[in-house]
Enzyme design. Structure first.
Site, PDB file in Angstrom:
ATOM      1  CG  ASP A 234      -5.996  -5.364   2.656  1.00 54.68           C
ATOM      2  OD1 ASP A 234      -6.577  -6.551   2.870  1.00 54.68           O
ATOM      3  OD2 ASP A 234      -5.611  -5.171   1.632  1.00 54.68           O
TER       4      ASP A 234
ATOM      5  CB  SER B  93      -1.014  -0.042   1.063  1.00 54.56           C
ATOM      6  OG  SER B  93      -1.926   0.896   1.073  1.00 54.56           O
ATOM      7  CB  THR B  94       1.045   4.094   2.244  1.00 59.21           C
ATOM      8  OG1 THR B  94      -0.168   4.380   2.318  1.00 59.21           O
ATOM      9  CG2 THR B  94       1.990   5.465   2.244  1.00 59.21           C
TER      10      THR B  94
ATOM     11  CG  HIS C 195      -4.311  -0.990  -0.570  1.00 59.54           C
ATOM     12  ND1 HIS C 195      -4.018  -0.942   0.597  1.00 59.54           N
ATOM     13  CD2 HIS C 195      -4.925  -1.980  -0.786  1.00 59.54           C
ATOM     14  CE1 HIS C 195      -4.312  -1.981   1.260  1.00 59.54           C
ATOM     15  NE2 HIS C 195      -4.763  -2.835   0.220  1.00 59.54           N
TER      16      HIS C 195
ATOM     17  CG  MET D 131      -2.347   3.389   7.342  1.00 59.89           C
ATOM     18  SD  MET D 131      -1.243   3.768   8.683  1.00 59.89           S
ATOM     19  CE  MET D 131      -2.459   4.486   9.910  1.00 59.89           C
TER      20      MET D 131
END
Length: 345
Positions: free
Chosen positions: A279, A161-162, A187, A276
């Protein structure tokens, strides 16, 4: 905790006002100033010492990407890019994420209220304030090659993600042409994933593409989950795009991908990278319990040590590694023909 101080940089007075108004609605954020171009922003950064900058992509005097590169070399700090949804805007934003921007948001399309378009801006700014930003010179380098011998049955699943744009570029640029069949959930908004897959395809010896429903899993191919209305899963040796509600607040979800890979009954490796939230943690544990090798990015090299932490604390991660060693560890893991998971190191 004190409020996150933010400098808003955009050449449009209207956009500066909109972004500032949205951020000021959050009591944990303090907009300390605005700037109309990078030259003004440079002065404001020295004067105000903000925790985070929101940065427009297209500006006079110096575009946002050029300014970001200077920031990351001379004064590394968290930056959230604000871009249009044009193809050019998307490409530049992806380049900015490579250089070191923590995240990006899209400007409102015509007729879309700013509050709706910027619904997650405040949260992204607060995440950015807690992120780890490293100078460009310190970024991970490409791993050496020549150590991998393909196992055509092996499936590799990666979730991020991030900070994942940089992490995936670092890893996939080191992959050989005969890499394991690889499925990736990052993401990312729907408008970015196709361009991101194209960018990865340019830097990797493997073939990288946005996943399509029914595409067969083949060695030498990397499939990126499309952003938007479906989750990426695998079944019967093929990619499946599953239209369903978000999981852990995400669609596509890493947990959905990992959970489906765990059911394949084939040699497999799961990797969870910077991001973050949590997940992917449960899905990675399911993979490990099914016999997969599992790797997690370590805290020091993560932009945000959220998803890897959650997976590690759950017992899903077999080994934690810095980003600079991840590609080689993945290839070595995927070359292994069999064996039970090792103890968590």
């Amino acid at each position: 905790m004190s409020a996150v101080s933010v400098l808003v940089v955009d050449d449009s007075a209207t956009m500066r006002s909109l972004i500032s108004a949205v951020l000021r609605r959050d009591p944990e954020i303090n907009v300390v100033g605005t700037a109309a171009d990078p030259l003004e922003a440079r002065t404001k950064i020295k004067e105000l010492n903000p925790d985070v900058i929101t940065l427009d992509v297209e500006m006079p005097n110096m575009n946002g990407l050029e300014f970001l590169e200077k920031i990351m070399r001379l004064r590394p700090m968290p930056v959230v890019m604000v871009s249009t949804l044009t193809q050019a805007g998307t490409d530049v934003t992806l380049a900015a994420l490579e250089v070191g921007a923590v995240d990006a948001v899209a400007k409102p399309a015509p007729g879309v209220p700013a509050a709706e378009a910027f619904a997650d801006l405040a949260e992204k700014v607060k995440v950015a304030a807690r992120s780890r930003v490293r100078p460009l010179e310190d970024r991970a380098v490409r791993e050496h090659e020549g150590v991998y011998h393909a196992d055509p049955n092996h499936v590799l699943a990666i979730g991020s993600s991030t900070g994942g744009v940089e992490a995936l570029l670092t890893i996939l640029s080191a992959f050989p042409a005969d890499c394991p069949a690889t499925v990736v959930t990052q993401h990312m908004p729907a408008s970015f994933t196709r361009s991101f897959a194209a960018r990865l395809n340019k830097v990797s010896a493997a073939t990288v593409s946005e996943a399509e429903d029914g595409a067969p899993l083949k060695p030498g191919h990397v499939y990126i989950a499309p952003g938007g209305e479906a989750h990426l899963a695998v079944s019967g040796g093929r990619c499946r795009l599953v239209v369903a509600d978000p999981v852990n607040g995400h669609r596509p979800s890493v947990d959905v991908l990992f959970g489906s890979v765990a059911q394949l009954g084939r040699p497999m490796t799961g990797v969870i990278l910077t991001g973050m939230g949590k997940d992917g943690a449960k899905g990675l544990l399911t993979m490990r319990q099914a016999g997969a090798r599992t790797l997690g990015q370590d805290e020091a090299s993560c932009v945000v040590y959220g998803m890897p932490r959650a997976a590690f604390e759950l017992g899903a991660v077999e080994r934690q590694l810095p980003l600079s060693r991840m590609a080689l560890a993945i290839l070595e893991s995927c070359a292994a023909r069999s064996g039970a998971p090792q103890s968590v190191a």
